[in-house]
Design an enzyme around this catalytic site. Sequence first.
Site: not given
Ligand code: 3PY
Ligand code: MG
Length: 248
Positions: A43, A143, A145, A171
């Site tokens: 981001h 991740q 997410e 996310d």
């Molecule tokens: C999220 O909360 O989506 C993130 O990627 C935090 O690192």
């Molecule tokens: Mg994220």
Amino acid sequence: MNFTQRLRQNDLLFGTMLTLPSPEIAEMISSCGYDWLFMDGEHGNLSTLDWQRMLQAVAGRSAAIIRVATNSEREIKKILDIGADGIIAPQVNTADEARHVVACCKYPPQGIRGVGLARAQGYGRNFTDYMKTANVSIAVIIQAEHIDAVNNIDEIVEVDGIDAVFIGPYDLSASMGLMGQVDHPEVMEAIDRVGRACQRRDISLGYFGTTAESVQDYVSKGYHLICAGTDAGFVVGGAQETLEKLRG
Ligand code: 3PY
Ligand code: MG
């Protein structure tokens, strides 16, 4: 012991997020003593050259882990070649995607990382040593997410070479139709499913929150890779608080 070794032995590691293209801020924050920095290239509006300047400013005081914007071989290679200690790959929803990310972080024969002579290799001077150690010393963090990642988590954690799974609560909540409700019971149940799968495989778990308070429950639950707050949040929060005090 380096960051990746500490991650693999499930040490508790405190970090914060950098989102601004400022070597000075990276220098200040790494001087505070954080174990690691979550440098957000997904981001954050930064070029590879901005990240390189920031890694130079951090100067090894904290481990520098860059979240790539895309999980492509081209992007991961550039980020590792500037000397990041590891990467965070966003939105890894299947075991195949996890395998691809791991492969991008490893030189052949274990993976497909291209061979360069950049800052990571001492501009060529440390080439031989770096080639010997990079495949084990680079941290590969993926991740979880998205609800698809949660549904596939048992297969994802079977992929060899994942050093940590980092929950993206924002996310994840958005993918469940519960945007921003990171403490909603359904979101917390999804997070716990990821947690149980990682614990079975002894993989470190990571969590992000905007404040120290918001990550406390996850520290208590035994998560290892904690990221609290952001550079921009510290500046805005401090500026706001000072103004409020001035105005009484
Ligand atoms: C999220 O909360 O989506 C993130 O990627 C935090 O690192
Ligand atoms: Mg994220």
